[in-house]
Design a protein around this motif. Sequence first.
Motif, PDB file in Angstrom:
ATOM      1  N   VAL A  66      68.754  29.993  66.633  1.00 24.44           N
ATOM      2  CA  VAL A  66      68.876  30.730  65.515  1.00 24.44           C
ATOM      3  C   VAL A  66      69.982  31.608  65.564  1.00 24.44           C
ATOM      4  O   VAL A  66      70.277  32.381  66.435  1.00 24.44           O
ATOM      5  N   LEU A  67      70.987  31.843  64.356  1.00 26.16           N
ATOM      6  CA  LEU A  67      71.768  32.789  64.442  1.00 26.16           C
ATOM      7  C   LEU A  67      72.858  32.534  65.694  1.00 26.16           C
ATOM      8  O   LEU A  67      73.228  31.354  66.128  1.00 26.16           O
ATOM      9  N   GLN A  68      73.456  33.554  66.213  1.00 31.41           N
ATOM     10  CA  GLN A  68      74.525  33.378  67.380  1.00 31.41           C
ATOM     11  C   GLN A  68      73.590  33.223  68.796  1.00 31.41           C
ATOM     12  O   GLN A  68      73.605  33.957  69.705  1.00 31.41           O
ATOM     13  N   SER A  69      72.821  32.006  68.767  1.00 31.66           N
ATOM     14  CA  SER A  69      72.190  31.751  70.013  1.00 31.66           C
ATOM     15  C   SER A  69      73.051  31.500  71.174  1.00 31.66           C
ATOM     16  O   SER A  69      74.001  30.837  71.008  1.00 31.66           O
ATOM     17  N   VAL A  70      72.214  31.580  72.188  1.00 29.55           N
ATOM     18  CA  VAL A  70      72.955  31.287  73.592  1.00 29.55           C
ATOM     19  C   VAL A  70      72.580  29.830  73.897  1.00 29.55           C
ATOM     20  O   VAL A  70      73.450  29.408  74.830  1.00 29.55           O
ATOM     21  N   ILE A  71      71.429  29.379  73.394  1.00 28.70           N
ATOM     22  CA  ILE A  71      71.007  27.833  73.785  1.00 28.70           C
ATOM     23  C   ILE A  71      70.649  27.312  72.402  1.00 28.70           C
ATOM     24  O   ILE A  71      69.986  27.843  71.501  1.00 28.70           O
ATOM     25  N   LEU A  72      71.026  25.834  72.419  1.00 26.26           N
ATOM     26  CA  LEU A  72      70.705  24.808  71.188  1.00 26.26           C
ATOM     27  C   LEU A  72      70.052  24.002  71.959  1.00 26.26           C
ATOM     28  O   LEU A  72      70.297  23.505  72.930  1.00 26.26           O
ATOM     29  N   THR A  73      68.817  23.560  71.149  1.00 24.50           N
ATOM     30  CA  THR A  73      67.934  22.298  71.737  1.00 24.50           C
ATOM     31  C   THR A  73      67.840  21.133  70.708  1.00 24.50           C
ATOM     32  O   THR A  73      67.853  21.421  69.530  1.00 24.50           O
ATOM     33  N   GLU A  74      67.698  20.144  71.139  1.00 21.77           N
ATOM     34  CA  GLU A  74      67.311  19.011  70.083  1.00 21.77           C
ATOM     35  C   GLU A  74      66.560  17.947  70.931  1.00 21.77           C
ATOM     36  O   GLU A  74      67.129  17.326  71.934  1.00 21.77           O
ATOM     37  N   ASP A  75      65.298  18.036  70.735  1.00 20.46           N
ATOM     38  CA  ASP A  75      64.299  17.106  71.407  1.00 20.46           C
ATOM     39  C   ASP A  75      64.446  17.564  72.976  1.00 20.46           C
ATOM     40  O   ASP A  75      64.269  18.754  73.146  1.00 20.46           O
ATOM     41  N   ASP A  76      64.862  16.742  73.955  1.00 24.04           N
ATOM     42  CA  ASP A  76      64.783  16.929  75.405  1.00 24.04           C
ATOM     43  C   ASP A  76      65.998  17.265  75.698  1.00 24.04           C
ATOM     44  O   ASP A  76      66.295  17.783  77.025  1.00 24.04           O
ATOM     45  N   LYS A  77      67.016  17.606  74.806  1.00 24.24           N
ATOM     46  CA  LYS A  77      68.505  17.855  74.988  1.00 24.24           C
ATOM     47  C   LYS A  77      68.531  19.539  75.109  1.00 24.24           C
ATOM     48  O   LYS A  77      67.919  20.151  74.214  1.00 24.24           O
ATOM     49  N   MET A  78      69.458  19.916  75.644  1.00 20.87           N
ATOM     50  CA  MET A  78      69.490  21.430  75.825  1.00 20.87           C
ATOM     51  C   MET A  78      71.226  21.643  75.863  1.00 20.87           C
ATOM     52  O   MET A  78      71.713  20.794  76.822  1.00 20.87           O
ATOM     53  N   ILE A  79      71.848  22.661  75.279  1.00 20.25           N
ATOM     54  CA  ILE A  79      73.273  22.981  75.636  1.00 20.25           C
ATOM     55  C   ILE A  79      73.420  24.533  75.558  1.00 20.25           C
ATOM     56  O   ILE A  79      72.679  24.964  74.951  1.00 20.25           O
ATOM     57  N   LYS A  80      74.228  24.808  76.441  1.00 20.73           N
ATOM     58  CA  LYS A  80      74.733  26.159  76.365  1.00 20.73           C
ATOM     59  C   LYS A  80      75.862  26.661  75.820  1.00 20.73           C
ATOM     60  O   LYS A  80      76.826  25.760  75.790  1.00 20.73           O
ATOM     61  N   THR A  81      75.733  27.552  74.546  1.00 23.17           N
ATOM     62  CA  THR A  81      76.786  27.760  73.918  1.00 23.17           C
ATOM     63  C   THR A  81      77.937  28.419  74.402  1.00 23.17           C
ATOM     64  O   THR A  81      77.749  29.255  75.306  1.00 23.17           O
ATOM     65  N   PRO A  82      79.050  28.586  73.778  1.00 25.74           N
ATOM     66  CA  PRO A  82      80.223  29.580  74.399  1.00 25.74           C
ATOM     67  C   PRO A  82      79.920  30.915  74.405  1.00 25.74           C
ATOM     68  O   PRO A  82      80.057  31.718  75.511  1.00 25.74           O
ATOM     69  N   THR A  83      78.620  31.408  73.599  1.00 25.15           N
ATOM     70  CA  THR A  83      78.209  32.891  73.600  1.00 25.15           C
ATOM     71  C   THR A  83      77.332  32.844  74.966  1.00 25.15           C
ATOM     72  O   THR A  83      77.553  33.750  75.673  1.00 25.15           O
ATOM     73  N   TYR A  84      76.816  31.877  75.321  1.00 24.54           N
ATOM     74  CA  TYR A  84      75.919  31.774  76.755  1.00 24.54           C
ATOM     75  C   TYR A  84      76.837  31.964  77.776  1.00 24.54           C
ATOM     76  O   TYR A  84      76.682  32.945  78.810  1.00 24.54           O
ATOM     77  N   HIS A  85      77.961  31.479  77.730  1.00 27.51           N
ATOM     78  CA  HIS A  85      78.984  31.526  78.889  1.00 27.51           C
ATOM     79  C   HIS A  85      79.663  32.969  79.059  1.00 27.51           C
ATOM     80  O   HIS A  85      79.956  33.538  80.036  1.00 27.51           O
ATOM     81  N   VAL A  86      79.743  33.637  77.810  1.00 26.15           N
ATOM     82  CA  VAL A  86      80.244  34.944  77.768  1.00 26.15           C
ATOM     83  C   VAL A  86      79.188  35.946  78.701  1.00 26.15           C
ATOM     84  O   VAL A  86      79.519  36.633  79.484  1.00 26.15           O
ATOM     85  N   PHE A  87      77.762  35.728  78.330  1.00 24.15           N
ATOM     86  CA  PHE A  87      76.839  36.708  79.144  1.00 24.15           C
ATOM     87  C   PHE A  87      77.008  36.230  80.690  1.00 24.15           C
ATOM     88  O   PHE A  87      76.693  37.056  81.333  1.00 24.15           O
ATOM     89  N   ASP A  88      77.196  34.802  80.827  1.00 24.36           N
ATOM     90  CA  ASP A  88      77.588  34.503  82.291  1.00 24.36           C
ATOM     91  C   ASP A  88      78.627  35.101  82.898  1.00 24.36           C
ATOM     92  O   ASP A  88      78.581  35.884  83.975  1.00 24.36           O
ATOM     93  N   LEU A  89      79.765  35.552  82.261  1.00 25.81           N
ATOM     94  CA  LEU A  89      80.892  36.178  82.576  1.00 25.81           C
ATOM     95  C   LEU A  89      80.669  37.729  82.816  1.00 25.81           C
ATOM     96  O   LEU A  89      81.153  38.471  83.652  1.00 25.81           O
ATOM     97  N   PHE A  90      79.843  38.353  81.818  1.00 25.39           N
ATOM     98  CA  PHE A  90      79.551  39.641  81.943  1.00 25.39           C
ATOM     99  C   PHE A  90      78.332  40.011  82.789  1.00 25.39           C
ATOM    100  O   PHE A  90      78.061  41.318  82.870  1.00 25.39           O
ATOM    101  N   LYS A  91      77.565  39.338  83.378  1.00 26.47           N
ATOM    102  CA  LYS A  91      76.318  39.706  84.021  1.00 26.47           C
ATOM    103  C   LYS A  91      76.606  40.515  85.319  1.00 26.47           C
ATOM    104  O   LYS A  91      75.950  41.397  85.410  1.00 26.47           O
ATOM    105  N   THR A  92      77.931  40.487  85.891  1.00 27.82           N
ATOM    106  CA  THR A  92      77.998  41.346  87.007  1.00 27.82           C
ATOM    107  C   THR A  92      78.079  42.798  86.606  1.00 27.82           C
ATOM    108  O   THR A  92      78.083  43.829  87.490  1.00 27.82           O
TER     109      THR A  92
END
Length: 489
Positions: A350-376
């Motif tokens: 939904v909207l600027q999500s960090v994860i997208l799914t389709e059946d059993d598949k899952m992908i991490k969006t570019p926004t997810y990776h920003v949260f990974d970079l900023f978590k420290t």
Amino acid sequence: MKKISIVINADDRLGHISPEIYGHFSEHLGRCIYNGIYVGENSPIPNTDGIRNDIIEAFRNIKAPVFRWPGGCFAEEYHWQDGIGEKALRRKIVNTNWGGVTEDNSFGTHEFMRFCELVGCKPYINVNVGSGSVREMSEWIEYMTSDAESPLTEQRKKNGRAEPWKLEYLGVGNENWGCGGNMRPEYYADVYKRYQTFCHNYSGNRLYRIACGPSSADYNWTEVMMKNLDSNNVDAIDLHYYTMPVWPEMESATDFDDELYYKTIAAANFSDELITRHSEIMNRYDPEKKIGLVIGEWGCWHKVEEGTNPGFLYQQNTMRDAIVAAIELNVFNRHSDRVVMANLAQAVNVLQSVILTEDDKMIKTPTYHVFDLFKTHQNNEAVYCYTQNENMSEGKNAPMISVSASVNEKSMTVTAANCSLTEEAAVECSIFGFKASSVSCRILTNEAHSYNDFDCPDRVSITEHTAVIKDNVLKLNIPPCAVVECVVD
């Protein structure tokens, strides 16, 4: 290549970066909950108590600190008793806000709290003010947090939870200026004071009460809230701001030209002015900053993907969205003296999500990776950071570089985004008040329209990047449309 000078003074502390600034929002909207986070215990997709294992792992990886639930507008028509007990007997409802679909309430209080336990995050529950009652809210709090003997705690035990949960964050209504009742701020302030009176603290649990705040630049709403409330009856107010560069029209998440890209970047940067002006109002009434500012909903709002239910708000997520996320998170860090929490809208599908799914598949969006970079940054102290920045001539006066910095006892984290589509940045960062000896660096970069899909889930992903530090000067080159994280020891 453009030379960019940055000065960081680690002795000049701006505020504590609450982990909750990196929070998320999960509403009963489209496929955020159902066929997103929750697939049910009988699903062939690997799950724990119906919650997808890959999603649990993904949110644990970025140290997701808090989840807001059940809405959003959905919260203002949600009645919690519909979502407890035997699932086959739970009352079905129509989700009138989002797509008119039938909601079977199989994901309710117990399932949400279990999700938070599995992710290792705090729950933030929004109660129903618009169509609910004080009694309904009060009983929900007792059901969740009390260990006394009462019909409600016995009901909880019967439903499989012997011990009460810890619940810190409680939102008293959602967007009550709009879908939560179309209220005037003066009216809502009185309603809020009535409701919060019955927000009881049971069994050592202490509620952090969050009042509905303004929509975007509605400074009058903040003025009225601060005039009528104080730190004795409210802990924070909740601001909502979406990056919508061509509102009220909607534009594609993936098909945009350079001009629209830069309009989006300018709209993201507006959040700095927005928080500054709302904070100035809050400072007049609360100079000691006892009342926090929550950014309860933020992110890009684009046109839905073609062929999907328009009420489900499903959109793709490109490097443009990643740059927006970096800008916003840097802004929140720099305002961490007042901003205590932020919740990206939304977590999955939904909207600027960090994860997208389709059946059993899952992908991490570019926004997810920003949260990974900023978590420290989480739990660090934000420090003064000056950038000798130039506005991009092609970018409608938006600054080229967005940056924030923070420290703990051992290290410094610097995050930066190069918002230009064409120019590389040669960054020279002078560090004061912190002895720097080594640096590690990661980067997320690609063409602005690039995104991850189910055929190519790692098209946009984090890689190692080169940075050097000598004589307390950090040097690195940042390519166009890129986000970097440098950890300095």
